[in-house]
Scaffold this motif. Structure first.
Motif, PDB file in Angstrom:
ATOM      1  N   VAL B  75      -8.424 -19.664  81.338  1.00  0.00           N
ATOM      2  CA  VAL B  75      -7.462 -20.681  81.953  1.00  0.00           C
ATOM      3  C   VAL B  75      -7.097 -20.711  83.255  1.00  0.00           C
ATOM      4  O   VAL B  75      -6.682 -19.294  83.742  1.00  0.00           O
ATOM      5  N   VAL B  76      -7.550 -21.360  84.331  1.00  0.00           N
ATOM      6  CA  VAL B  76      -7.256 -21.286  85.693  1.00  0.00           C
ATOM      7  C   VAL B  76      -6.444 -22.330  86.285  1.00  0.00           C
ATOM      8  O   VAL B  76      -6.065 -23.247  85.696  1.00  0.00           O
ATOM      9  N   THR B  77      -5.927 -22.160  87.568  1.00  0.00           N
ATOM     10  CA  THR B  77      -5.123 -23.117  88.006  1.00  0.00           C
ATOM     11  C   THR B  77      -5.968 -24.363  88.803  1.00  0.00           C
ATOM     12  O   THR B  77      -7.250 -23.924  88.765  1.00  0.00           O
ATOM     13  N   ASP B  78      -5.516 -25.402  89.263  1.00  0.00           N
ATOM     14  CA  ASP B  78      -6.302 -26.570  89.860  1.00  0.00           C
ATOM     15  C   ASP B  78      -7.099 -25.968  90.976  1.00  0.00           C
ATOM     16  O   ASP B  78      -8.342 -26.260  91.191  1.00  0.00           O
ATOM     17  N   GLY B  79      -6.455 -24.942  92.000  1.00  0.00           N
ATOM     18  CA  GLY B  79      -6.862 -24.712  93.081  1.00  0.00           C
ATOM     19  C   GLY B  79      -8.231 -23.578  92.601  1.00  0.00           C
ATOM     20  O   GLY B  79      -9.089 -23.849  93.506  1.00  0.00           O
ATOM     21  N   ILE B  80      -8.215 -22.653  91.612  1.00  0.00           N
ATOM     22  CA  ILE B  80      -9.108 -21.920  91.443  1.00  0.00           C
ATOM     23  C   ILE B  80     -10.428 -22.755  90.900  1.00  0.00           C
ATOM     24  O   ILE B  80     -11.448 -22.696  91.230  1.00  0.00           O
ATOM     25  N   LEU B  81      -9.846 -23.992  90.157  1.00  0.00           N
ATOM     26  CA  LEU B  81     -11.064 -24.711  89.471  1.00  0.00           C
ATOM     27  C   LEU B  81     -11.835 -25.418  90.570  1.00  0.00           C
ATOM     28  O   LEU B  81     -13.112 -25.582  90.677  1.00  0.00           O
ATOM     29  N   LYS B  82     -10.985 -25.877  91.607  1.00  0.00           N
ATOM     30  CA  LYS B  82     -11.867 -26.441  92.743  1.00  0.00           C
ATOM     31  C   LYS B  82     -12.716 -25.603  93.453  1.00  0.00           C
ATOM     32  O   LYS B  82     -13.769 -26.072  94.041  1.00  0.00           O
ATOM     33  N   GLN B  83     -12.354 -24.273  93.477  1.00  0.00           N
ATOM     34  CA  GLN B  83     -13.099 -23.271  94.402  1.00  0.00           C
ATOM     35  C   GLN B  83     -14.346 -23.023  93.441  1.00  0.00           C
ATOM     36  O   GLN B  83     -15.517 -22.760  93.896  1.00  0.00           O
ATOM     37  N   LEU B  84     -14.286 -22.985  92.150  1.00  0.00           N
ATOM     38  CA  LEU B  84     -15.342 -22.640  91.247  1.00  0.00           C
ATOM     39  C   LEU B  84     -16.296 -23.916  91.004  1.00  0.00           C
ATOM     40  O   LEU B  84     -17.573 -23.551  90.823  1.00  0.00           O
ATOM     41  N   SER B  85     -15.700 -25.068  91.065  1.00  0.00           N
ATOM     42  CA  SER B  85     -16.653 -26.319  90.997  1.00  0.00           C
ATOM     43  C   SER B  85     -17.393 -26.277  92.434  1.00  0.00           C
ATOM     44  O   SER B  85     -17.163 -26.205  93.627  1.00  0.00           O
ATOM     45  N   GLU B  86     -18.795 -27.148  92.309  1.00  0.00           N
ATOM     46  CA  GLU B  86     -19.220 -27.854  93.409  1.00  0.00           C
ATOM     47  C   GLU B  86     -19.180 -29.245  93.540  1.00  0.00           C
ATOM     48  O   GLU B  86     -20.058 -29.792  94.214  1.00  0.00           O
ATOM     49  N   LEU B  87     -18.308 -29.932  92.678  1.00  0.00           N
ATOM     50  CA  LEU B  87     -18.099 -31.221  93.010  1.00  0.00           C
ATOM     51  C   LEU B  87     -16.823 -31.616  93.589  1.00  0.00           C
ATOM     52  O   LEU B  87     -15.699 -30.996  93.807  1.00  0.00           O
ATOM     53  N   PRO B  88     -16.622 -32.813  94.515  1.00  0.00           N
ATOM     54  CA  PRO B  88     -15.628 -33.183  95.122  1.00  0.00           C
ATOM     55  C   PRO B  88     -14.404 -33.191  94.248  1.00  0.00           C
ATOM     56  O   PRO B  88     -13.217 -32.929  94.498  1.00  0.00           O
ATOM     57  N   THR B  89     -14.557 -33.950  93.219  1.00  0.00           N
ATOM     58  CA  THR B  89     -13.666 -34.121  92.183  1.00  0.00           C
ATOM     59  C   THR B  89     -14.050 -33.433  90.764  1.00  0.00           C
ATOM     60  O   THR B  89     -14.865 -34.130  90.093  1.00  0.00           O
ATOM     61  N   PRO B  90     -13.698 -32.280  90.750  1.00  0.00           N
ATOM     62  CA  PRO B  90     -14.269 -31.696  89.483  1.00  0.00           C
ATOM     63  C   PRO B  90     -13.734 -32.127  88.136  1.00  0.00           C
ATOM     64  O   PRO B  90     -12.582 -32.411  88.319  1.00  0.00           O
ATOM     65  N   GLN B  91     -14.570 -32.079  87.249  1.00  0.00           N
ATOM     66  CA  GLN B  91     -14.028 -32.282  85.869  1.00  0.00           C
ATOM     67  C   GLN B  91     -13.269 -30.858  85.225  1.00  0.00           C
ATOM     68  O   GLN B  91     -13.759 -29.875  85.980  1.00  0.00           O
ATOM     69  N   GLU B  92     -12.298 -30.910  84.667  1.00  0.00           N
ATOM     70  CA  GLU B  92     -11.545 -29.611  84.149  1.00  0.00           C
ATOM     71  C   GLU B  92     -12.259 -28.975  83.327  1.00  0.00           C
ATOM     72  O   GLU B  92     -11.460 -28.201  82.280  1.00  0.00           O
ATOM     73  N   ILE B  93     -13.479 -28.904  83.353  1.00  0.00           N
ATOM     74  CA  ILE B  93     -14.250 -27.906  82.290  1.00  0.00           C
ATOM     75  C   ILE B  93     -15.534 -27.609  82.608  1.00  0.00           C
ATOM     76  O   ILE B  93     -16.348 -28.536  83.335  1.00  0.00           O
ATOM     77  N   ILE B  94     -15.820 -26.197  82.915  1.00  0.00           N
ATOM     78  CA  ILE B  94     -16.817 -25.605  83.470  1.00  0.00           C
ATOM     79  C   ILE B  94     -17.336 -24.368  82.758  1.00  0.00           C
ATOM     80  O   ILE B  94     -16.277 -23.632  82.305  1.00  0.00           O
ATOM     81  N   ALA B  95     -18.527 -24.266  82.434  1.00  0.00           N
ATOM     82  CA  ALA B  95     -19.012 -23.030  81.545  1.00  0.00           C
ATOM     83  C   ALA B  95     -19.725 -22.013  82.668  1.00  0.00           C
ATOM     84  O   ALA B  95     -20.478 -22.716  83.357  1.00  0.00           O
ATOM     85  N   ILE B  96     -19.681 -20.775  82.419  1.00  0.00           N
ATOM     86  CA  ILE B  96     -20.457 -19.912  82.791  1.00  0.00           C
ATOM     87  C   ILE B  96     -21.540 -19.339  82.098  1.00  0.00           C
ATOM     88  O   ILE B  96     -21.189 -18.945  80.880  1.00  0.00           O
ATOM     89  N   MET B  97     -22.694 -19.725  82.220  1.00  0.00           N
ATOM     90  CA  MET B  97     -23.758 -19.605  81.389  1.00  0.00           C
ATOM     91  C   MET B  97     -24.691 -18.468  81.710  1.00  0.00           C
ATOM     92  O   MET B  97     -24.911 -17.877  82.734  1.00  0.00           O
ATOM     93  N   LYS B  98     -25.329 -17.675  80.726  1.00  0.00           N
ATOM     94  CA  LYS B  98     -26.477 -16.848  81.014  1.00  0.00           C
ATOM     95  C   LYS B  98     -27.753 -17.535  80.723  1.00  0.00           C
ATOM     96  O   LYS B  98     -27.705 -18.533  80.083  1.00  0.00           O
ATOM     97  N   LYS B  99     -28.659 -17.219  81.757  1.00  0.00           N
ATOM     98  CA  LYS B  99     -29.838 -17.883  81.734  1.00  0.00           C
ATOM     99  C   LYS B  99     -30.547 -17.666  80.383  1.00  0.00           C
ATOM    100  O   LYS B  99     -30.578 -16.250  79.983  1.00  0.00           O
ATOM    101  N   SER B 100     -31.282 -18.450  79.835  1.00  0.00           N
ATOM    102  CA  SER B 100     -31.807 -18.049  78.589  1.00  0.00           C
ATOM    103  C   SER B 100     -33.352 -17.389  78.888  1.00  0.00           C
ATOM    104  O   SER B 100     -34.014 -17.930  79.973  1.00  0.00           O
ATOM    105  N   GLU B 101     -33.871 -16.609  78.007  1.00  0.00           N
ATOM    106  CA  GLU B 101     -35.332 -16.090  78.270  1.00  0.00           C
ATOM    107  C   GLU B 101     -36.173 -17.150  78.292  1.00  0.00           C
ATOM    108  O   GLU B 101     -36.239 -18.054  77.469  1.00  0.00           O
ATOM    109  N   GLU B 102     -37.185 -17.307  79.247  1.00  0.00           N
ATOM    110  CA  GLU B 102     -38.124 -18.414  79.311  1.00  0.00           C
ATOM    111  C   GLU B 102     -39.340 -17.831  78.201  1.00  0.00           C
ATOM    112  O   GLU B 102     -39.866 -16.685  78.231  1.00  0.00           O
TER     113      GLU B 102
END
Lengths: 252, 252
Positions: B75-102
């Motif tokens: 759980v982060v602040t709005d400010g941090i979420l904005k930094q992690l997002s690449e959208l101008p108006t981010p949705q408040e849910i972001i996942a950090i994913m592992k790439k799956s093996e090809e």
């Protein structure tokens, strides 16, 4: 040939205002950027007010510019060009266009856009309609402004090949289309829709595509002759609206 | 549940680096934004490192977040979420994913992208492949990074439905595909191409789409079994590559 070198020149200020819909509506003008688009305007009797270039551009676009009359040519500095352009790295050729009068008659193969908002999608769909041999595109009230630069860029000249009618109240339009025996077909995801592949080819058809999120308005769905869907085999829930429009239009 | 409130927190700094391909390549991680994408990841056993939300998000996305383990929730602040997002108006849910093996094997119905550069086009084509029942997408060397956020957004979950292989040397791949009796078909605009409608349906097929400007590489065109074009009736010179891919894939 006019030459303008001051960023504070009144004409520069006025022309820049065309980035906004409000001023495009007042002046009936719009901006067309880039070599290919300007060439299409020249070749298809687009209503060109003037063509703007730089000293470099005079050389680079020599052959296109030879088709532009002296009075229509405006040479500006790189700084002014950057201000007039809406691209991060503008091509050194921009036309100021007059909107052409919209023909209000009915085409034979018609693409109808119901509240489509994304400029790229609208531009791509009009271009696809052109490629599929459609002769008219109807934009409902609430669609993105077709004279916006992003739409114009995606069009790549198709605005000069198909008849475009904007700001149309779809309920009345559908009534009139049906009276003219134009088959009205909307894409929909409900139980009463049929696969687009089962649609019989007819002489006159209007294919209605809906908004990216909401689809075709329920009001419109109530009044069309047929509702069709695109059968999907995979697990994707929906297609991009421009891709869907392409698949259905190329069926005809 | 971890709670982070400082913009200068080391984890925030590291996570932000995932906006760059270089760091995605080093860490084998990428960012997935928005409700629908995160839900698709959860439902399709995507490799989730953690899910980031805000206090507001904890309420708004309660039902999705109930499927996320305590240890994976940040759980982060709005400010941090904005930094992690690449959208101008981010949705408040972001996942950090592992790439799956090809998986390097061969699919049955395969879409092959040859140096396709536009993130939106690549995302839309993979999504369309999914909808058309294709089971594999091959991206050549020189395609845009499929883990870029714009591609991921356009995918809308299709990254979890089809097998994606990246960075493929197409000349060798085509050789191997042909040895496996996969019909290799490239879209092309030359005299030796046939209409895509004349193509016979086969069990195994690879459809190769080219770069937005240059089309399919001449090297690739030399080695494929068939070259096809989409017959156009209007005056448009070309179709958007994603629309063209949709038309050809839905033919099968």
């Amino acid at each position: 040939m006019k030459r303008i070198e001051s960023l504070t020149n009144q004409w520069v200020k006025e022309t820049k205002k065309l980035h906004k819909k409000k001023y495009r509506d007042i002046t009936n003008q719009y901006i067309l950027e880039g070599e290919h688009s300007v060439q299409e305007a020249l070749e298809n009797n687009g209503l060109i007010d003037c063509v703007i270039t730089t000293d470099d551009g005079l050389l680079k676009y020599k052959s296109i510019l030879s088709k532009v009359s002296e009075e229509q040519l405006v040479v500006v500095t790189d700084g002014i060009l950057k201000q007039l352009s809406e691209l991060p790295t503008p091509q050194e050729i921009i036309a100021i266009m007059k909107k052409s009068e919209e023909l209000t008659g009915f085409g034979e193969k018609i693409l109808v856009l119901d509240h489509v908002q994304d400029p790229g999608n609208v531009g791509t769909m009009i271009r696809t309609a052109d490629a599929a041999g459609f002769d008219q595109v109807i934009l409902s009230e609430g669609c993105v402004d077709v004279y916006q630069s992003k739409v114009q860029r995606a069009l790549q000249g198709s605005q000069f090949h198909v008849s475009i009618v904007t700001n149309v109240a779809l309920d009345k339009w559908i009534e009139q289309a049906k009276m003219r025996h134009i088959l009205t077909v909307a894409t929909a995801l409900d139980d009463t829709a049929m696969s687009f592949k089962e649609l019989q080819l007819t002489e006159s058809i209007a294919i209605i595509m809906g908004n990216e999120g909401q689809g075709v308005s329920s009001d419109v769905l109530l009044h069309v002759d047929k509702k069709v869907y695109i059968p999907m085999k995979g697990q994707a829930e929906s297609l991009n609206v421009a891709v869907a429009a392409g698949i259905v239009m190329f069926h005809f």
